[in-house]
Design a protein around this motif. Structure first.
Motif, PDB file in Angstrom:
ATOM      1  N   ASP A 337       0.721  32.837  37.546  1.00 23.81           N
ATOM      2  CA  ASP A 337       1.367  31.882  38.445  1.00 23.81           C
ATOM      3  C   ASP A 337       2.038  32.579  39.620  1.00 23.81           C
ATOM      4  OD1 ASP A 337       0.793  29.344  37.299  1.00 23.81           O
ATOM      5  OD2 ASP A 337       2.163  29.787  35.664  1.00 23.81           O
ATOM      6  N   GLN A 338       2.597  33.745  39.390  1.00 28.23           N
ATOM      7  CA  GLN A 338       3.230  34.477  40.485  1.00 28.23           C
ATOM      8  C   GLN A 338       2.201  34.865  41.551  1.00 28.23           C
ATOM      9  OE1 GLN A 338       5.739  37.693  38.943  1.00 28.23           O
ATOM     10  NE2 GLN A 338       6.052  36.497  37.082  1.00 28.23           N
ATOM     11  N   ARG A 341       1.094  31.630  43.463  1.00 27.43           N
ATOM     12  CA  ARG A 341       2.122  31.211  44.410  1.00 27.43           C
ATOM     13  C   ARG A 341       2.105  32.090  45.664  1.00 27.43           C
ATOM     14  NH1 ARG A 341       6.630  28.220  42.482  1.00 27.43           N
ATOM     15  NH2 ARG A 341       8.047  29.556  43.660  1.00 27.43           N
ATOM     16  N   ASN A 459       2.364  24.810  40.213  1.00 29.60           N
ATOM     17  CA  ASN A 459       3.071  25.918  40.857  1.00 29.60           C
ATOM     18  C   ASN A 459       3.899  26.737  39.875  1.00 29.60           C
ATOM     19  OD1 ASN A 459       1.955  24.749  43.088  1.00 29.60           O
ATOM     20  ND2 ASN A 459       3.865  24.401  44.183  1.00 29.60           N
ATOM     21  N   LEU A 520       8.742  27.804  48.668  1.00 31.55           N
ATOM     22  CA  LEU A 520       8.406  26.995  47.509  1.00 31.55           C
ATOM     23  C   LEU A 520       9.615  26.903  46.598  1.00 31.55           C
ATOM     24  CD1 LEU A 520       4.879  28.415  46.606  1.00 31.55           C
ATOM     25  CD2 LEU A 520       5.391  26.369  47.927  1.00 31.55           C
ATOM     26  N   LEU A 523      10.755  29.648  41.007  1.00 35.71           N
ATOM     27  CA  LEU A 523       9.959  29.690  39.787  1.00 35.71           C
ATOM     28  C   LEU A 523      10.850  30.106  38.626  1.00 35.71           C
ATOM     29  CD1 LEU A 523       7.127  29.405  38.598  1.00 35.71           C
ATOM     30  CD2 LEU A 523       6.749  31.812  39.084  1.00 35.71           C
TER      31      LEU A 523
END
Length: 632
Positions: A337-338, A341, A459, A520, A523
């Motif tokens: 996911d990192q 993103r 995300n 964004l 996270l």
């Protein structure tokens, strides 16, 4: 009323349903048919705007990272093809080791005075032979698509001292899977330690090499004189050793006596990209500690978990997102996911895809069975080009199952703009400023309905969790989606720890995807599911009716009638049968002069004008050179 014509939205008058149509006076039959055809095409175009309908794909179930006898596998290419047919697989992506060689040398003369330990590998058995076998079988059989690939460990580094018994080769099992190299020369020139000579790095090493060469010549000229001959000879010998140790024809620009970090792996990724190939990180979370047999001193290897390499390397296509053992990099908020993103905000040029690695070696003795982990592709056609295209585009999901009939099947996962009809599937991007519908259809292939835990991730955050009765079909909305910022959705589904599914992402782009400096939401490592309308309540009586895939073993048609096999009679004494089409392969058996072997087929590997052929001896397949037999 009954004879009244209907007026369409564009002002055209169309006859009422069920009524005959009278041709206008003077209109020929040909002209009437042409006008009706044009009207039909216009109506069809109005009903489905061009370019907005989803392209039709077919699901292909692939076993990737498969080893053969060309490295440390137990089966030939032909035997693997037959096994794949029985397992209902549509394709195999091979991942034979390019070079399994480790060496340790005396400091300053480590490339001359050394101990080297080799294992069977693709390059030692011949890349040209490997490609020829795969290409020939792929062209002759349309049931299973065969795709050549290679697994490379481009680097390791030494720590410790052999005299102290603590010598360790680090990162010996740090692997990259390379798929799509176009030629055998490209395989030979893979930048890995202890491999083939190459002139690619000659410029960087030529100067010091020439110094030692010139010094050697000076020593030899002095030896030709009348005085100090022994001194000059010793000098020449020492300089010759240093020249041999520093020769510029290295297969890798890195030496294994220091830790170079991720540079050797990035170098291999860049090399594969320059050849138009794809690269996938393998075994990121499988720590390995082994002892290598060596008569002189103990040698150990150690490879730690390294999922952080996903963040510090660039340009690779994807990584092994599913294996027999857990892969935490796919968990919400972790490394995958990192990286995704970073793509959303323009910090990476391309997204990163996840695939399922079978890591298959041996059916009888290996821990992994062929097809236990599968990569399911959404391909345009069933051929190698379509498989490679779908793999590169990320239109796929990974699924794991035991060797039983139960297997999760993701029949639909898409984002749909209901206002325009646009839709996108895994690996694609939906470009719209409207809130998309999220369509999901899940089932189980080859087994009775079951219950599964589903997580929808946006995300890096879990935005929906549900326990579903399978088969299941639903359409969701995400009211918390920020329609001004890009996003992606992906799925994780599991029945238990042996039956799991991981999808690739679908991207939502309102026109801001890849803009640098885009902010964004933060996270969180352990996100709390955001508020999202639950799926429609499921009736307790029965789950929704969804067609299930029926897994059946395809019928294998023999190439020749069993009643009249063709034979190859041995014409020489003590002929050795091989496990591959070369004398480099291990001996599979021995045949006596006059013995009749069942002829299977000729390969394209030639030696002195004759081919290597495949035969059967007591039901077991082997290879033999045609110059030693007479095919009847």
């Amino acid at each position: 009323m009954g004879n009244r014509n209907h007026t369409s939205g564009n002002g055209r008058v169309t006859p009422a349903r069920g009524r005959s149509v009278r041709k206008p006076a003077g209109l020929t039959a040909r002209g009437f048919r042409m006008g009706a055809g044009i009207l039909f095409l216009m109506l069809a175009w109005m009903a489905e705007p061009p370019g907005l309908g989803a392209e039709e794909y077919r699901k292909l179930e692939i076993a990737a990272d498969v080893k053969s006898r060309f490295s440390d596998g137990c089966s030939s290419i032909q035997e693997l093809l037959t096994q794949a047919e029985v397992r209902g697989l549509d394709g195999l992506i091979f991942g034979d080791h390019d070079r399994k060689s480790i060496q340790y040398g005396v400091p300053y003369l480590e490339r001359v005075l050394r101990i080297k330990m080799d294992s069977p590998s693709l390059l030692s058995n011949g890349a040209a032979t490997f490609l020829s076998e795969i290409n020939q079988l792929d062209q002759s059989d349309d049931t299973v698509v065969l795709v050549p690939g290679v697994e490379s460990a481009p680097f390791y580094y030494w720590q410790g001292n052999p005299l102290d018994g603590n010598l360790v080769a680090h990162n010996w099992d740090k692997h990259l899977l390379v798929v799509g190299l176009p030629s055998s020369l490209d395989y030979d020139e893979i930048p890995t330690l202890n491999s083939s000579f190459t002139t690619r790095y000659m410029k960087d090493n030529l100067f010091i090499f020439l110094i030692f060469v010139v010094s050697t010549i000076v020593g030899l000229r002095g030896f030709m004189g009348k005085s100090w001959r022994r001194t000059y000879l010793l000098f020449a010998l020492v300089m010759a050793l240093f020249a041999a140790n520093t020769h510029p024809f290295k297969s890798s620009p890195f030496d294994p006596y220091r830790d170079w970090g991720v540079e050797p792996y990035q170098h291999l990724i860049d090399y594969a990209n320059s050849k138009g190939a794809m690269v996938f990180w393998n075994h990121l979370e499988t720590p390995v500690a082994e002892k290598i047999d060596n008569s002189l001193f103990d040698v150990h290897t150690r490879t730690e978990r390294h999922p952080a390499d996903l963040l510090v390397t660039r340009g690779y296509t994807g990584f092994q997102a599913m294996n027999e053992t857990p892969v935490t990099a796919v968990d919400p908020g972790r490394e995958w996911d990192q990286v995704l993103r970073m793509y959303l905000i323009g910090a990476r040029e391309k997204p990163v895809w996840g695939y399922g690695a079978n890591d298959f070696h041996c059916e009888a003795t290996g821990p992994n069975k062929l097809g236990a982990v599968r990569t399911v592709l959404l391909a345009k056609q069933k051929n190698r080009a379509s498989v490679l295209e779908a793999l590169r585009a990320g239109r796929m999901y990974a699924v794991k199952h035991k060797q039983d009939p139960l297997r999760l099947s993701l029949d639909t996962f898409e984002l749909v703009d209901s206002a325009t009809g646009q839709r996108a599937v895994m690996g694609e991007t939906l470009k719209t400023k409207n809130s998309p519908d999220i369509g999901v259809r899940l089932s189980t292939a080859g087994a009775n309905p079951s219950r599964a835990h589903l997580r929808l991730i946006r995300n890096g955050q879990v935005v929906k969790q549900a326990v579903l009765n399978l088969p299941y079909e639903g359409v969701w909305q995400d009211p918390a989606l920020d329609l001004s910022r890009p996003a992606y959705y992906r799925l994780m589904v599991e029945i238990d720890d042996q039956h799991q599914l991981v999808s690739n992402p679908i991207f939502f782009d309102p026109g801001t995807l890849g803009q640098p400096g885009l902010a964004l939401a933060r996270l969180e490592p352990s996100p709390k599911p955001a508020s999202m309308p639950a799926a429609p309540a499921e009736p307790q009586a029965a789950p929704p009716s969804v067609p299930k895939e029926k897994v059946t073993a395809p019928k294998i048609q023999p190439s020749k009638p069993e009643a009249a096999p063709q034979y190859a009679e041995v014409t020489a004494r003590g002929v050795r049968l091989r496990k591959g089409p070369s004398t480099k392969f291990p001996v599979a058996g021995q045949a006596k002069k006059g013995e009749r072997l069942v002829f299977v087929r000729r390969t394209k590997m030639m030696y002195k004008g004759k081919a290597w052929i495949i035969v059967k001896q007591n039901g077991n397949q082997a290879y033999v050179w045609e110059g030693l037999v007479k095919v009847q």
